[in-house]
Scaffold this active site. Structure first.
Site, mmCIF file in Angstrom:
data_model
loop_
_atom_site.group_PDB
_atom_site.id
_atom_site.type_symbol
_atom_site.label_atom_id
_atom_site.label_comp_id
_atom_site.label_asym_id
_atom_site.label_seq_id
_atom_site.Cartn_x
_atom_site.Cartn_y
_atom_site.Cartn_z
ATOM 1 N N LYS A 172 0.591 -1.242 0.017
ATOM 2 C CA LYS A 172 -0.134 -0.044 0.254
ATOM 3 C C LYS A 172 0.612 1.314 0.255
ATOM 4 C CE LYS A 172 -3.651 -2.534 2.276
ATOM 5 N NZ LYS A 172 -4.428 -2.807 3.580
ATOM 6 N N ASP A 194 -11.223 2.644 4.161
ATOM 7 C CA ASP A 194 -11.744 1.104 4.404
ATOM 8 C C ASP A 194 -13.377 0.883 3.695
ATOM 9 O OD1 ASP A 194 -9.101 -0.809 3.067
ATOM 10 O OD2 ASP A 194 -8.723 -1.072 5.865
ATOM 11 N N GLN A 245 -4.707 -1.181 9.594
ATOM 12 C CA GLN A 245 -4.288 -2.669 9.263
ATOM 13 C C GLN A 245 -5.450 -4.020 10.419
ATOM 14 O OE1 GLN A 245 -3.325 -2.827 6.039
ATOM 15 N NE2 GLN A 245 -3.905 -4.827 6.011
#
Ligand code: NDP
Length: 290
Positions: free
Chosen positions: A51, A118, A95
């Protein structure tokens, strides 16, 4: 036919890059993404690295904030609140998975929904489920984009999704069964309690496997011409590799490929699309007032 996620991603990244140029000009800085990583889970390390690399390639300021595995939730919440307030941070990503002693949902809910790239806060899940998404979680977003790019209409299709997580299966269910321009599918959501999986998969025009269980689907379980999207990432010991392992999906590629009209490989299918659509979400976040 093989669906080349890397190739599709390249095209989308090219499209994003001109958008990014304009956004950076308007903001007077690059769009910025902060990633919070707790502990040193090897798979998470790999994803985070990919990422951050994608951010720098595309012109996004990606910064990684690491915490020890023993960090307490107050410290994490304070960090998230700090990022919420920073006007030069557009996206915040926690994460996953977080260590078991922490409450994942509680942490996610502290992220400002306008920075939740997200798409995992309750507010953003609600918006998605009501057909007006703000941020579509990157993996389902990437899968929807695959169908757009290969020119396959989802309307009226029978879809089976295997896996019901908040990050893949559930949002995908919502998107594919929704009333959007390219959705209107009839979707069945399967999981580990589903009995006789083949009964569902053999009837499906499209199967999405997102379980983290290798070889959960093989050629005998799919009908001729089905489209197979393999989301799973599983590590298989392989002493011939320097790393000592290789990555495989949830699908037994060899047998499924003989019957499928389209199939995504692992690696090189859904993975690159996920990273690319995350970049797109950061761009979208950077365009909003927060
Ligand atoms: P989760 O562990 O959160 O969810 C897995 C889901 O699969 C659960 O709903 C589980 O059922 C179901 N499942 C597990 N085993 C079986 C089985 N044998 N039969 C039927 N259903 C089963 O995983 P994620 O959704 O986060 O990820 C799934 C996979 O996708 C992982 O391999 C992950 O690494 C990969 N992934 C890949 C991405 C990419 O970019 N390519 C991005 C995100 C994830 P139940 O709910 O009953 O437990």
């Amino acid at each position: 036919m093989l669906i080349d996620g890397k190739e599709i991603s390249k095209k989308i990244l090219k499209e994003i890059s001109s958008d990014l140029h304009q956004i950076s000009k308007n903001l007077g800085r690059k769009p910025a993404l902060s990633i919070i990583l707790i502990g040193n889970n090897p798979a998470s390390e790999t994803y985070v690295k990919a990422k951050i690399k994608a951010c720098s390639e595309v012109g996004i300021e990606g910064n990684l904030i690491r915490f020890d595995i023993n960090v307490d939730s107050k410290t994490l919440i304070d960090q998230i609140e700090k990022l919420n307030k920073k006007i030069d941070i557009d996206g915040i990503l926690l994460q996953l998975p977080v260590p078991k002693n922490l409450n994942e949902r509680e942490l996610i809910e502290h992220i400002n929904p306008l920075k939740d790239v997200d798409g995992l806060t309750a507010e953003n899940i609600g918006l998605l489920n009501s057909g007006t998404p703000r941020f579509i979680p990157a993996t389902p977003y990437g899968i929807m984009e695959i169908f757009n790019r290969i020119g396959v209409s989802l309307s009226g299709k029978k879809v089976v999704i295997i896996g019901r997580s908040n990050i893949v299966g559930r949002p995908l269910f919502s998107l594919m069964s929704g009333r959007g321009e390219n959705s209107n599918s009839t979707v069945t959501l399967c999981h580990s309690y589903t009995k006789n999986l083949s009964e569902f998969t053999l009837n499906a025009d499209i199967i999405i496997a997102a379980t983290g269980s290798a070889n959960i689907l093989d050629g005998s379980m799919i009908k001729e011409g089905a489209i197979i999207i393999d989301v799973g990432i599983n590590r298989l010991d392989d002493k011939s590799r320097k790393s000592g392992y290789r990555l495989i999906g949830d699908v037994d590629f060899e047998t499924a490929n003989k019957k499928a009209s389209y199939i995504t490989p692992v690696p090189g299918g859904v993975g690159p699309m996920t990273i690319t659509m995350l970049m797109k979400n950061v761009c979208n976040a950077a365009k909003r007032d927060k």
